[in-house]
Design a protein around this motif. Structure first.
Motif, mmCIF file in Angstrom:
data_model
loop_
_atom_site.group_PDB
_atom_site.id
_atom_site.type_symbol
_atom_site.label_atom_id
_atom_site.label_comp_id
_atom_site.label_asym_id
_atom_site.label_seq_id
_atom_site.Cartn_x
_atom_site.Cartn_y
_atom_site.Cartn_z
ATOM 1 N N GLN A 1 0.842 -1.199 0.000
ATOM 2 C CA GLN A 1 0.000 0.000 0.000
ATOM 3 C C GLN A 1 0.875 1.245 0.000
ATOM 4 N N SER A 2 0.369 2.290 -0.643
ATOM 5 C CA SER A 2 1.117 3.544 -0.681
ATOM 6 C C SER A 2 0.136 4.703 -0.794
ATOM 7 N N GLY A 3 0.518 5.835 -0.224
ATOM 8 C CA GLY A 3 -0.315 7.031 -0.310
ATOM 9 C C GLY A 3 -1.032 7.323 0.988
ATOM 10 N N PRO A 4 -1.758 8.443 1.033
ATOM 11 C CA PRO A 4 -2.437 8.842 2.277
ATOM 12 C C PRO A 4 -3.564 7.898 2.679
ATOM 13 N N ARG A 5 -4.151 7.167 1.734
ATOM 14 C CA ARG A 5 -5.184 6.192 2.081
ATOM 15 C C ARG A 5 -4.588 4.792 2.083
ATOM 16 N N ARG A 6 -5.029 3.984 3.016
ATOM 17 C CA ARG A 6 -4.678 2.572 3.041
ATOM 18 C C ARG A 6 -5.834 1.814 2.378
ATOM 19 N N LEU A 7 -5.785 1.744 1.057
ATOM 20 C CA LEU A 7 -6.944 1.261 0.310
ATOM 21 C C LEU A 7 -7.261 -0.205 0.582
ATOM 22 N N TRP A 8 -6.247 -1.038 0.782
ATOM 23 C CA TRP A 8 -6.564 -2.420 1.120
ATOM 24 C C TRP A 8 -7.169 -2.511 2.508
ATOM 25 N N ASP A 9 -6.658 -1.742 3.458
ATOM 26 C CA ASP A 9 -7.235 -1.758 4.803
ATOM 27 C C ASP A 9 -8.705 -1.362 4.754
ATOM 28 N N GLU A 10 -9.024 -0.340 3.953
ATOM 29 C CA GLU A 10 -10.420 0.085 3.811
ATOM 30 C C GLU A 10 -11.256 -1.039 3.196
ATOM 31 N N THR A 11 -10.694 -1.689 2.184
ATOM 32 C CA THR A 11 -11.428 -2.746 1.499
ATOM 33 C C THR A 11 -11.633 -3.956 2.403
ATOM 34 N N GLU A 12 -10.607 -4.336 3.154
ATOM 35 C CA GLU A 12 -10.742 -5.466 4.062
ATOM 36 C C GLU A 12 -11.765 -5.166 5.153
ATOM 37 N N SER A 13 -11.768 -3.934 5.638
ATOM 38 C CA SER A 13 -12.767 -3.543 6.636
ATOM 39 C C SER A 13 -14.170 -3.621 6.054
ATOM 40 N N ALA A 14 -14.319 -3.186 4.779
ATOM 41 C CA ALA A 14 -15.625 -3.258 4.119
ATOM 42 C C ALA A 14 -16.069 -4.692 3.924
ATOM 43 N N LEU A 15 -15.126 -5.574 3.598
ATOM 44 C CA LEU A 15 -15.441 -6.990 3.448
ATOM 45 C C LEU A 15 -15.957 -7.568 4.763
ATOM 46 N N ARG A 16 -15.287 -7.233 5.860
ATOM 47 C CA ARG A 16 -15.726 -7.750 7.157
ATOM 48 C C ARG A 16 -17.094 -7.193 7.526
ATOM 49 N N TRP A 17 -17.348 -5.941 7.213
ATOM 50 C CA TRP A 17 -18.667 -5.354 7.467
ATOM 51 C C TRP A 17 -19.740 -6.125 6.721
ATOM 52 N N TRP A 18 -19.492 -6.410 5.447
ATOM 53 C CA TRP A 18 -20.467 -7.137 4.627
ATOM 54 C C TRP A 18 -20.733 -8.524 5.213
ATOM 55 N N GLU A 19 -19.705 -9.193 5.640
ATOM 56 C CA GLU A 19 -19.873 -10.517 6.238
ATOM 57 C C GLU A 19 -20.608 -10.432 7.569
ATOM 58 N N ASP A 20 -20.282 -9.428 8.397
ATOM 59 C CA ASP A 20 -20.948 -9.261 9.686
ATOM 60 C C ASP A 20 -22.436 -8.961 9.528
ATOM 61 N N GLU A 21 -22.792 -8.314 8.416
ATOM 62 C CA GLU A 21 -24.200 -7.982 8.168
ATOM 63 C C GLU A 21 -24.975 -9.146 7.556
ATOM 64 N N GLY A 22 -24.317 -10.299 7.442
ATOM 65 C CA GLY A 22 -24.994 -11.471 6.903
ATOM 66 C C GLY A 22 -24.875 -11.617 5.403
ATOM 67 N N ARG A 23 -23.826 -11.038 4.804
ATOM 68 C CA ARG A 23 -23.593 -11.099 3.362
ATOM 69 C C ARG A 23 -24.828 -10.649 2.574
ATOM 70 N N PRO A 24 -25.294 -9.436 2.818
ATOM 71 C CA PRO A 24 -26.529 -8.982 2.163
ATOM 72 C C PRO A 24 -26.437 -8.993 0.646
ATOM 73 N N GLY A 25 -27.528 -9.446 0.019
ATOM 74 C CA GLY A 25 -27.645 -9.397 -1.428
ATOM 75 C C GLY A 25 -28.116 -8.024 -1.875
ATOM 76 N N HIS A 26 -28.214 -7.850 -3.187
ATOM 77 C CA HIS A 26 -28.591 -6.543 -3.731
ATOM 78 C C HIS A 26 -29.929 -6.063 -3.188
ATOM 79 N N GLU A 27 -30.862 -6.997 -2.985
ATOM 80 C CA GLU A 27 -32.219 -6.608 -2.605
ATOM 81 C C GLU A 27 -32.304 -6.010 -1.207
#
Length: 376
Positions: free
Chosen positions: A322-348
């Motif tokens: 990772q490089s730059g002021p944002r840690r883009l993988w850290d943000e993405t991994e956090s978003a992945l965990r959020w999605w899983e914690d919410e029960g892997r919500p589908g589009h609907e």
């Protein structure tokens, strides 16, 4: 992808208005069995042409905004005929009834407008197309089939206020922001159906929005995944890798992650990439092909020059740079965990509310916008 059985109210239109009547002699269907775009010319292969015309596959009808020449596929597809299953799914979401007036954004071949005209009458359909050659060809095809729909050559982002108000608005192009002009031109209680997503990926979903009684907002759920060519005014500028990574990935800060390839690289039309785009704004994700057991996935910041790369390799823990002021993988991994914690919500389970000032994506309930922060 939108699918399902054809409902009885649409059977007469689909039977009377075949997609093949609106396709050019030279076209580029996407072959589902090979995953490749192929060239088909009716003059040379009439039976093959007809087979693709009648199949549930997308067909490119223009490349590179019309600058393309020759018969080989071009660089960027810029007009097409959608899969019939997708067309039906979106028309089903539109829920038209006799007497309704419809504004379509993105005329394309004219087939969708013809289906609407067969159901509602040509005088109740207005369609807007930004490409003059595409709009002219569609107008000719519609008139030849006996559907004198009003075909407007113009920027669909502004709608067509001259013929407003409409009962329904449908867009056949991908959006990163739904123009509020469409809401303003739709009657209270009317419906706007439009593919929406983020610059993170092309994993969009169809939003079905109902206009509020006071006309100041529109809100509704997503109905399913789609992938459309983008509204020309909202195309993402190309990401140039060398603008981000001046040397090699070794120039970034290195770490590892326990996230596996199978967990992260979901199917093309799964909800994960759609959800990640909501949670990781101003970011473009590029998933590379897998070679020799390794697959790199790149992340590029669209508001600065931050970048990240995760290298998935069979049998090993994934490495991250990772490089730059944002840690883009850290943000993405956090978003992945959020999605899983919410029960892997589908589009609907996701929804969208828009006003003249902002778009708000929500989960399960329109008031639950913080779960899908930030706003757009």
């Amino acid at each position: 992808m939108a699918n399902g059985s054809l409902t009885s109210d649409w059977v007469p239109a689909f039977a009377a208005v075949p997609r093949s009547a609106f396709l050019p002699d030279l076209m580029w269907p996407f072959d589902m069995s090979t995953g490749q775009t192929v060239t088909v010319n009716r003059a040379d292969e009439p039976a093959v042409w007809q087979r693709y015309a009648d199949s549930d596959t997308p067909v490119v009808t223009q490349w590179d905004d019309g600058r393309h020449t020759g018969t080989a596929p071009g660089h960027v597809s810029t007009s097409s005929a959608s899969m019939p299953s997708v067309v039906f799914g979106m028309l089903r979401d539109l829920d038209v009834h006799p007497g309704h007036r419809v504004l379509e954004i993105g005329t394309g071949t004219g087939w969708n407008a013809a289906l609407l005209a067969h159901r509602l009458g040509a005088g109740n359909v207005v369609t807007v197309e930004i490409d003059e050659a595409v709009s002219s060809a569609a107008r000719t095809a519609l008139e030849r089939r006996g559907f004198p729909v009003r075909v407007v050559h113009g920027d669909g982002a502004r709608g067509f206020p001259e013929a407003a108000p409409y009962d329904r608005v449908i867009a056949t192009c991908g959006l990163r922001a739904v123009p509020f002009s469409w809401v303003e031109q739709c009657r209270p209680g009317g419906v706007v159906v439009a593919p929406w997503g983020t610059h993170y990926s092309n994993a969009d979903a169809v939003a079905r929005l109902v206009v509020a009684d006071d006309g100041t907002s529109a809100s509704g759920r997503f109905t399913g995944p789609v992938e459309f060519m983008k509204l020309r005014a909202q195309r993402r500028p190309p990401v140039k890798h060398s603008d981000y990574v001046m040397g090699t990935v070794a120039d970034g800060d290195e770490s590892t992650t326990t996230v596996t390839e199978d967990r992260f690289v979901a199917g093309q039309f799964g909800p994960l990439q759609f959800a990640l785009g909501i949670r990781v704004p101003d970011c473009a994700c590029v998933v590379a092909d897998k070679r020799d057991g390794a697959r790199p996935v790149w992340f590029y910041g669209l508001s600065d020059r931050s970048w990240a790369c995760v290298m998935f390799r069979d049998g090993d823990a994934a490495r991250v740079w990772q490089s730059g002021p944002r840690r883009l993988w850290d943000e993405t991994e956090s978003a992945l965990r959020w999605w899983e914690d919410e029960g892997r919500p589908g589009h609907e389970r996701f929804g969208l509310t828009l006003t003249a000032e902002e778009h708000r994506v929500w989960l399960d309930d329109p008031d639950n916008t913080e779960a899908c922060a930030p706003k757009y």
